[in-house]
Design an enzyme around this catalytic site. Structure first.
Site, PDB file in Angstrom:
ATOM      1  N   HIS A 100       0.883  -1.336  -0.114  1.00 20.55           N
ATOM      2  CA  HIS A 100       0.208  -0.124   0.126  1.00 20.55           C
ATOM      3  C   HIS A 100       0.728   1.230  -0.070  1.00 20.55           C
ATOM      4  O   HIS A 100       1.965   1.099   0.498  1.00 20.55           O
ATOM      5  CB  HIS A 100      -0.890   0.048   1.187  1.00 20.55           C
ATOM      6  CG  HIS A 100      -1.765  -1.398   1.671  1.00 20.55           C
ATOM      7  ND1 HIS A 100      -1.397  -2.176   2.335  1.00 20.55           N
ATOM      8  CD2 HIS A 100      -2.980  -1.100   1.416  1.00 20.55           C
ATOM      9  CE1 HIS A 100      -2.239  -2.948   2.421  1.00 20.55           C
ATOM     10  NE2 HIS A 100      -3.246  -2.464   2.024  1.00 20.55           N
ATOM     11  N   ASP A 103       2.441   2.078   3.354  1.00 21.04           N
ATOM     12  CA  ASP A 103       3.249   1.025   3.832  1.00 21.04           C
ATOM     13  C   ASP A 103       4.838   1.482   3.798  1.00 21.04           C
ATOM     14  O   ASP A 103       5.477   1.358   4.756  1.00 21.04           O
ATOM     15  CB  ASP A 103       3.331  -0.243   3.246  1.00 21.04           C
ATOM     16  CG  ASP A 103       1.794  -0.848   3.344  1.00 21.04           C
ATOM     17  OD1 ASP A 103       1.079  -0.661   4.455  1.00 21.04           O
ATOM     18  OD2 ASP A 103       1.594  -1.784   2.307  1.00 21.04           O
ATOM     19  N   GLU A 231     -11.220  -7.117  -3.857  1.00 15.20           N
ATOM     20  CA  GLU A 231     -10.647  -8.097  -3.154  1.00 15.20           C
ATOM     21  C   GLU A 231     -11.844  -8.311  -2.112  1.00 15.20           C
ATOM     22  O   GLU A 231     -12.203  -7.614  -1.214  1.00 15.20           O
ATOM     23  CB  GLU A 231      -9.517  -7.710  -2.318  1.00 15.20           C
ATOM     24  CG  GLU A 231      -9.065  -8.866  -1.342  1.00 15.20           C
ATOM     25  CD  GLU A 231      -7.741  -8.538  -0.719  1.00 15.20           C
ATOM     26  OE1 GLU A 231      -6.840  -8.080  -1.413  1.00 15.20           O
ATOM     27  OE2 GLU A 231      -7.710  -8.672   0.482  1.00 15.20           O
ATOM     28  N   GLU A 267      -8.931 -13.977  -1.057  1.00 15.66           N
ATOM     29  CA  GLU A 267      -8.221 -14.232   0.233  1.00 15.66           C
ATOM     30  C   GLU A 267      -8.787 -15.158   0.971  1.00 15.66           C
ATOM     31  O   GLU A 267     -10.048 -14.985   1.394  1.00 15.66           O
ATOM     32  CB  GLU A 267      -7.993 -12.685   0.973  1.00 15.66           C
ATOM     33  CG  GLU A 267      -7.121 -13.319   2.293  1.00 15.66           C
ATOM     34  CD  GLU A 267      -6.835 -11.981   2.816  1.00 15.66           C
ATOM     35  OE1 GLU A 267      -6.258 -10.816   1.851  1.00 15.66           O
ATOM     36  OE2 GLU A 267      -6.231 -12.055   3.895  1.00 15.66           O
ATOM     37  N   HIS A 270     -10.723 -14.349   4.209  1.00 17.13           N
ATOM     38  CA  HIS A 270     -11.774 -13.443   3.746  1.00 17.13           C
ATOM     39  C   HIS A 270     -13.085 -14.387   3.287  1.00 17.13           C
ATOM     40  O   HIS A 270     -14.323 -14.356   3.828  1.00 17.13           O
ATOM     41  CB  HIS A 270     -11.644 -12.668   2.777  1.00 17.13           C
ATOM     42  CG  HIS A 270     -10.592 -11.564   3.060  1.00 17.13           C
ATOM     43  ND1 HIS A 270     -10.183 -10.638   2.187  1.00 17.13           N
ATOM     44  CD2 HIS A 270      -9.926 -11.162   4.528  1.00 17.13           C
ATOM     45  CE1 HIS A 270      -9.300  -9.704   2.825  1.00 17.13           C
ATOM     46  NE2 HIS A 270      -9.256 -10.171   4.102  1.00 17.13           N
ATOM     47  N   ASP A 295      -4.923 -13.926  -2.377  1.00 19.76           N
ATOM     48  CA  ASP A 295      -4.117 -13.576  -1.226  1.00 19.76           C
ATOM     49  C   ASP A 295      -4.162 -14.889  -0.316  1.00 19.76           C
ATOM     50  O   ASP A 295      -5.107 -15.155   0.164  1.00 19.76           O
ATOM     51  CB  ASP A 295      -4.689 -12.239  -0.328  1.00 19.76           C
ATOM     52  CG  ASP A 295      -4.401 -11.131  -1.033  1.00 19.76           C
ATOM     53  OD1 ASP A 295      -3.579 -11.029  -1.835  1.00 19.76           O
ATOM     54  OD2 ASP A 295      -4.659 -10.117  -0.296  1.00 19.76           O
ATOM     55  N   ASP A 306     -10.134 -12.076  11.447  1.00 16.66           N
ATOM     56  CA  ASP A 306      -9.036 -12.364  10.495  1.00 16.66           C
ATOM     57  C   ASP A 306      -7.819 -12.364  10.820  1.00 16.66           C
ATOM     58  O   ASP A 306      -6.853 -11.379  11.001  1.00 16.66           O
ATOM     59  CB  ASP A 306      -9.258 -10.983   9.621  1.00 16.66           C
ATOM     60  CG  ASP A 306      -8.838 -11.118   8.157  1.00 16.66           C
ATOM     61  OD1 ASP A 306      -8.466 -12.090   7.727  1.00 16.66           O
ATOM     62  OD2 ASP A 306      -8.710 -10.176   7.437  1.00 16.66           O
ATOM     63  N   ASP A 308      -5.204 -14.125   9.532  1.00 19.96           N
ATOM     64  CA  ASP A 308      -4.087 -13.947   8.498  1.00 19.96           C
ATOM     65  C   ASP A 308      -2.993 -14.725   8.448  1.00 19.96           C
ATOM     66  O   ASP A 308      -1.853 -14.442   8.670  1.00 19.96           O
ATOM     67  CB  ASP A 308      -3.807 -12.694   8.339  1.00 19.96           C
ATOM     68  CG  ASP A 308      -4.835 -11.677   7.336  1.00 19.96           C
ATOM     69  OD1 ASP A 308      -5.626 -12.077   6.753  1.00 19.96           O
ATOM     70  OD2 ASP A 308      -4.552 -10.165   7.602  1.00 19.96           O
ATOM     71  N   ASP A 338      -0.432 -12.389   2.056  1.00 15.45           N
ATOM     72  CA  ASP A 338      -1.213 -11.548   2.953  1.00 15.45           C
ATOM     73  C   ASP A 338      -1.346 -12.190   4.090  1.00 15.45           C
ATOM     74  O   ASP A 338      -2.568 -12.571   4.523  1.00 15.45           O
ATOM     75  CB  ASP A 338      -2.618 -10.958   2.285  1.00 15.45           C
ATOM     76  CG  ASP A 338      -2.987  -9.716   3.013  1.00 15.45           C
ATOM     77  OD1 ASP A 338      -2.568  -9.538   3.948  1.00 15.45           O
ATOM     78  OD2 ASP A 338      -4.127  -9.108   2.611  1.00 15.45           O
TER      79      ASP A 338
HETATM   80  C1  XUL Z   1      -7.151  -6.693   4.540  1.00 15.11           C
HETATM   81  C2  XUL Z   1      -6.415  -7.089   3.393  1.00 15.11           C
HETATM   82  C3  XUL Z   1      -5.806  -6.023   2.693  1.00 15.11           C
HETATM   83  C4  XUL Z   1      -5.730  -6.110   1.078  1.00 15.11           C
HETATM   84  C5  XUL Z   1      -5.065  -4.998   0.677  1.00 15.11           C
HETATM   85  O1  XUL Z   1      -7.979  -7.751   5.044  1.00 15.11           O
HETATM   86  O2  XUL Z   1      -6.488  -8.276   3.026  1.00 15.11           O
HETATM   87  O3  XUL Z   1      -4.583  -6.125   3.253  1.00 15.11           O
HETATM   88  O4  XUL Z   1      -5.111  -7.203   0.715  1.00 15.11           O
HETATM   89  O5  XUL Z   1      -5.671  -3.906   0.922  1.00 15.11           O
HETATM   90 CO    CO Z   2      -5.643  -9.293   1.412  1.00 18.16          CO
END
Ligand code: XUL
Ligand code: CO
Length: 437
Positions: A100, A103, A231, A267, A270, A295, A306, A308, A338
């Site tokens: 991003h 970042d 996304e 993702e 998600h 992702d 989430d 991740d 991600d």
């Molecule tokens: C948030 C997420 C983000 C996107 C990019 O849950 O997955 O990091 O991948 O904005």
């Molecule tokens: Co993501």
């Protein structure tokens, strides 16, 4: 300054290796279904979790020890961090990364100053990309952290928030183009609602679509030909995110005439937050022609948020690769981690263990999926299950030769359906286990 002086390039050593800093399955040059593993995956490391995440959770600050955290937030520190990030990625051997705007570079006191900061860091990113050959999978803009986006960005009731977000994405697109990015991702951020009583949902959807059209138009104007992605995510940070799952996204894209311009970046965590499996989301997007990129991560079965985490399950990765191979693999997309190490994994080398594990899990998933496809037994069983559609009334229906009246006549004559057969779910699962185990 070297960030990982004690770690050298991660090499493939094969399944028997006990070296924690080696790949057991990911062998970039190994050919599977006529394509190298490197080309199948196009692995990507994310700047936000890996180089900016400290492990904070809602109950406390992060405790990660990271060499680049000596940095105090200036542009020079951001530039120094770029060198460390590329040292990590060069040693890991991932061909792509993603970031991003916020970042990589700190915000300034004005939009102009913020853009200047970004330009300075982008110059450093470009230099490192050229030095290492590591490429940008996709760029994106952070339209959710700054308080100006408290009610959303393009869906905010405050039109200035929309305008600021437009300026920010304009710049992010220019930067992505400058770095040769192969895509650009829109994740919803705070584009959603917390409370329907205070929300004009129709107006917010219209604004979101208008925003995406502006992005598509500007990309054309500046000659950015990378793939746009949206996304899906159903919740977090808002109670309901507008891009809630693959089906909702595709409906939105079609309804607002955006379906030619965006594909999906799916993702795993998600998907599970939406009450789906990643396999489901990939099959749905793939079957509709919207499978763009993924992702890669996973949630925790006992935590409903989430998390991740890095993927380690061969079932998960085999399912992803089955779908991916079925729909022809990536063109512009890739397997983008991600994912973040857990709060307790505070040492810098945990970042290597996490990525090595994720890359190996995907490589093993690819081998499993390719073996299932090569044997063809599973495919044949699915085909058999639908064989009533290959001839007779099934083929006639598919061929458009029937309507309700002719089908009534057919059934009046036949009397009842040919008895249904077992779905054999357990057998299907046992066959998959032959390849996983
Ligand atoms: C948030 C997420 C983000 C996107 C990019 O849950 O997955 O990091 O991948 O904005
Ligand atoms: Co993501």
């Amino acid at each position: 300054m070297a960030a990982f002086p004690e770690i050298s390039k991660i090499e493939y050593e094969g399944p028997d290796s006990k070296n924690p800093f080696a790949f057991r399955h990911y062998n970039p040059t190994e050919m599977v279904e006529g394509k190298s593993m490197a080309d199948h995956f196009r692995f990507s490391v994310v700047y936000w979790h890996t180089f900016r995440g400290g492990g904070a959770d809602p109950f406390g600050p992060g405790c990660a020890r990271r060499p680049w955290m000596l940095a105090d937030g200036t542009v020079n520190d951001a530039i120094e961090r770029v060198g460390m990030a590329f040292e990590f990625m060069e040693k890991l051997g991932n061909p792509y990364y993603a970031f991003h705007d916020r970042d990589v570079a700190p915000e300034g006191d004005s939009l102009a100053e913020t853009n200047k900061n970004l330009d300075a860091v982008v110059a450093a990113l470009k230099e490192q990309q050229e030095r290492t050959g590591i490429k940008l999978l996709w760029g994106t803009a952070n339209l959710f952290s700054n308080p100006r986006y408290v009610h959303g960005a393009s869906t905010s009731p405050n039109s200035d928030a929309f305008a600021f977000a437009a300026a920010q994405v304009k710049k992010a697109l220019e930067v992505t183009l400058e770095l040769g990015g192969e895509g650009y991702t829109f994740w919803g951020g705070r584009e959603g609602y917390q409370n329907l009583y205070n929300t004009d949902m129709k107006r917010e959807f219209d604004h979101l679509a208008k925003f995406l059209h502006m992005a598509v138009d500007y990309a054309k104007e500046i000659g950015f030909t990378g793939q746009f992605y949206i996304e899906p995510k159903p919740k977090e940070p808002t109670k309901h995110q507008y891009d809630s799952d693959a089906a909702a996204c595709i409906n939105f894209l079609r309804a607002y005439d955006l379906d030619q311009h965006l594909k999906l970046n799916l993702e795993t965590n998600h998907a599970t937050l939406a009450g789906h499996s990643m396999h489901h989301e990939m099959e749905y997007a793939g079957s509709q022609g919207f499978l763009g990129s993924i992702d890669a991560n996973t949630g925790d079965e006992l935590l409903g948020w989430d998390t991740d985490q890095f993927p380690t399950s061969y079932y998960l990765t085999a399912q992803c690769m089955l779908s991916l191979l079925k729909y022809g693999g990536f063109t512009t997309g890739g397997v983008n981690f991600d994912a973040k190490v857990r709060r307790e994994s505070m040492e810098p080398d945990d970042l290597f263990h996490a990525h090595i594990g994720g890359m190996d899990a995907f490589a093993q998933g690819l081998k499993i999926a390719a073996a299932i496809r090569a044997d063809g037994e599973l495919d044949q069983m699915v085909k058999d299950r639908y064989r009533s559609w290959d001839s007779g009334v099934g083929a006639e229906i598919e061929g458009g030769k029937h309507d309700f009246k002719s089908l009534e006549a057919y059934m009046l004559e036949k009397g009842d359906v040919t008895p249904c057969e077992s779905g054999r779910q357990e057998l299907f699962e046992n066959i998959v286990n032959r390849y996983v185990g």
